[in-house]
Write an enzyme that holds these catalytic residues in place. Sequence first.
Site, mmCIF file in Angstrom:
data_model
loop_
_atom_site.group_PDB
_atom_site.id
_atom_site.type_symbol
_atom_site.label_atom_id
_atom_site.label_comp_id
_atom_site.label_asym_id
_atom_site.label_seq_id
_atom_site.Cartn_x
_atom_site.Cartn_y
_atom_site.Cartn_z
ATOM 1 C CG HIS A 17 -1.953 -0.936 1.390
ATOM 2 N ND1 HIS A 17 -1.995 -1.750 2.413
ATOM 3 C CD2 HIS A 17 -3.024 -1.432 0.472
ATOM 4 C CE1 HIS A 17 -3.208 -2.619 2.127
ATOM 5 N NE2 HIS A 17 -3.616 -2.390 1.003
ATOM 6 C CB SER A 133 -4.457 -6.693 4.223
ATOM 7 O OG SER A 133 -3.840 -5.346 4.004
#
Length: 165
Positions: A17, A133
Amino acid sequence: MRVGLYPGTFDPITLGHIDIIRRAAVLLDRLVIGVAINRDKGPLFSLEKRVALIEAECVELAAQTGIEIIVHPFENLLIDCARDVGAQIIVRGLRAVADFEYEYQMVGMNRQLDNGIETVFLMAEAQHQAIASKLVKEIARLNGDVSKFVTPRVRAELVQRFGAR
């Protein structure tokens, strides 16, 4: 002013990210990181914790790039969130071909809702393409070392949550 929206759940924010945020910052004057509330996913971290982690990680990035980075929680349609924050561009990160297939459908739907908002895809750097994630949380839950996938700050939160290494 070029305003972009980078949406996601960010549960937790990963090095992948951060790589996309850093690269998007070069293209924009303001980057809004839209943190999806998304109760259906049952996030590990509260919305407040996810927002705080993203804000903390982006302070240095904003200083380095000279752009404004804003963290904005949202629970409405992505296209409505883009309108709310004045974004002309939606930034999406891609890791693999499978990501593109899903994102392609989303772009088509978003274009039907508002064809004035463009979507830009940024490929994750090779060393970050496998990071997800969901997998980071699984590794942490099983007491694995997540230091290659997240920042020290996020790792500390995972250690506190799971006792991970």
